[in-house]
Enzyme design. Structure first.
Site, short mmCIF file in Angstrom:
data_model
loop_
_atom_site.label_atom_id
_atom_site.label_comp_id
_atom_site.label_asym_id
_atom_site.label_seq_id
_atom_site.Cartn_x
_atom_site.Cartn_y
_atom_site.Cartn_z
N LYS A 49 -59.52 1.48 -26.24
CA LYS A 49 -59.44 3.18 -26.10
C LYS A 49 -57.90 3.15 -26.94
O LYS A 49 -57.79 4.13 -27.59
CB LYS A 49 -59.00 3.51 -24.48
CG LYS A 49 -60.44 3.28 -23.78
CD LYS A 49 -60.28 3.85 -22.21
CE LYS A 49 -61.51 3.66 -21.66
NZ LYS A 49 -61.34 3.81 -20.17
N GLN A 93 -57.24 3.31 -15.08
CA GLN A 93 -58.39 2.36 -15.36
C GLN A 93 -58.80 1.91 -13.90
O GLN A 93 -58.37 1.24 -13.04
CB GLN A 93 -58.01 1.06 -16.23
CG GLN A 93 -59.29 0.30 -16.78
CD GLN A 93 -60.16 1.10 -17.76
OE1 GLN A 93 -59.67 2.05 -18.36
NE2 GLN A 93 -61.50 0.73 -17.50
N ASP A 116 -59.62 11.70 -17.73
CA ASP A 116 -61.04 11.12 -17.32
C ASP A 116 -61.75 12.14 -16.54
O ASP A 116 -62.94 12.04 -16.21
CB ASP A 116 -60.76 10.03 -16.39
CG ASP A 116 -60.61 8.51 -17.06
OD1 ASP A 116 -61.30 8.60 -18.29
OD2 ASP A 116 -60.20 7.73 -16.40
#
Ligand code: NAP
Length: 286
Positions: A49, A93, A116
């Site tokens: 990422k 994460q 997200d």
């Protein structure tokens, strides 16, 4: 194999090029990632990422915290990122370590920075048919379907899997595209009764080749989200022989996989647009 393979790589590349152009237009954009502990898979994903962000000149900040961090300390760190004006997107994460309440940490992220799309506000907006920041993998699935001009209006769509990361959001996006959607899961009785009926089958079960070739409708479109590491390498949730029946099939690897990071970058640009008032974020309208 008769199916057309729906490759994600070239489309992801185009999306990333568009993101790079958008970033040049918007000025400095910041993406912060939050990692607790040293889960190996998480570290690999985060590295990818950050690399992808750097390529489109999104400034990414890698906040790593020791396994022993307390929930209150982590929440304070997320709050600091919320308040940091140089940060447009925040990504926590997952999975977090067991002593931390994931739902509470996700709720602490400012919804406008929630790239997200996991915050209940953004999940709720999607449920209400007003998508804001939507999880990246489902967005990638929809972009692939659009790229290959798969008709969705009136189509019978079946989603196998009901996770909040893939199954549920992709089902909502398909519903919004006017497909008639069934959601299957591990308690579904007679799974193939559903899959054989699907014009569009999206599989996100995390079970290697749980969908066999004989479970796929002739002429259908099959999107395999699964990424399973086995002794034979990476395999999807769909037996590649399904390509003998399907008209379109995503390969694994190289189908949905490359789309996810591209859509995360696109979400980061979207968050930056919300924060700069180029797009209206619903909370600001209260
Ligand atoms: P998850 O949270 O484990 O959810 C799996 C879902 O599949 C659950 O809803 C489960 O049902 C259902 N399921 C499991 N076994 C089943 C069976 N035999 N028949 C029918 N349904 C079954 O997984 P996820 O996070 O959604 O991920 C799914 C897969 O996609 C994984 O392989 C993951 O690695 C992959 N993935 C790929 C990307 C990408 O970028 N391509 C991104 C995210 C995830 P219950 O709810 O009843 O347990």
């Amino acid at each position: 194999m008769t199916a057309t393979l729906m490759a994600g790589g070239p489309l992801a590349e185009r999306i990333r090029a568009q993101v790079a152009e958008d970033v040049r237009g918007l000025g400095a954009i910041g993406l912060a990632t939050v990692q607790v502990g040293e889960d190996e898979a998480s570290t690999i994903y985060l590295r990818l990422k950050h690399k992808a962000a750097a390529e489109v000149e999104i400034v990414s900040v890698d906040r790593k915290f020791p396994h022993a961090i307390s929930e209150e300390e982590l929440l304070a760190e997320v709050t600091a990122l919320n308040e940091d004006d140089s940060i447009d997107g925040i990504l926590v994460q997952l999975p977090l370590t067991k002593h931390l309440d994931e739902a509470r940490v996700i709720r602490a992220v400012d919804p406008v920075k929630d790239v997200d799309g996991f915050h209940p506000f953004n999940a709720g907006e999607l449920y209400l048919g007003r998508p804001t920041l939507v999880p990246a993998t489902p967005l990638g699935v929809m972009a692939l379907l659009a790229e290959y001009k798969i008709p969705l209006d009136g189509a019978r769509a079946v989603v196998v899997g009901r996770s909040t990361i893939v199954g549920k959001p992709v089902a909502h996006l398909l519903l919004q595209a006017n497909a008639t959607v069934a959601i299957c899961h591990s308690h579904t009785d007679d799974l193939e009764r559903y899959t054989l009926d699907a014009d569009v089958l999206v599989v996100a079960a995390g079970v290697p080749e749980v969908i066999t070739a004989d479970m796929v409708k002739s002429g259908s479109t099959v999107v395999d989200v699964g990424i399973n590491r086995t002794g034979e390498g990476i395999v999807g949730d769909v037996d590649p022989d399904a390509g003998m029946h399907a008209a379109f099939l995503t390969p694994v690897p190289g189908g949905v996989g490359p789309m996810t990071i591209a859509m995360l970058l696109r979400n980061t640009v979207r968050a930056a647009r919300y924060r700069r008032g180029v797009l209206a974020f619903p909370l600001a309208q209260r």
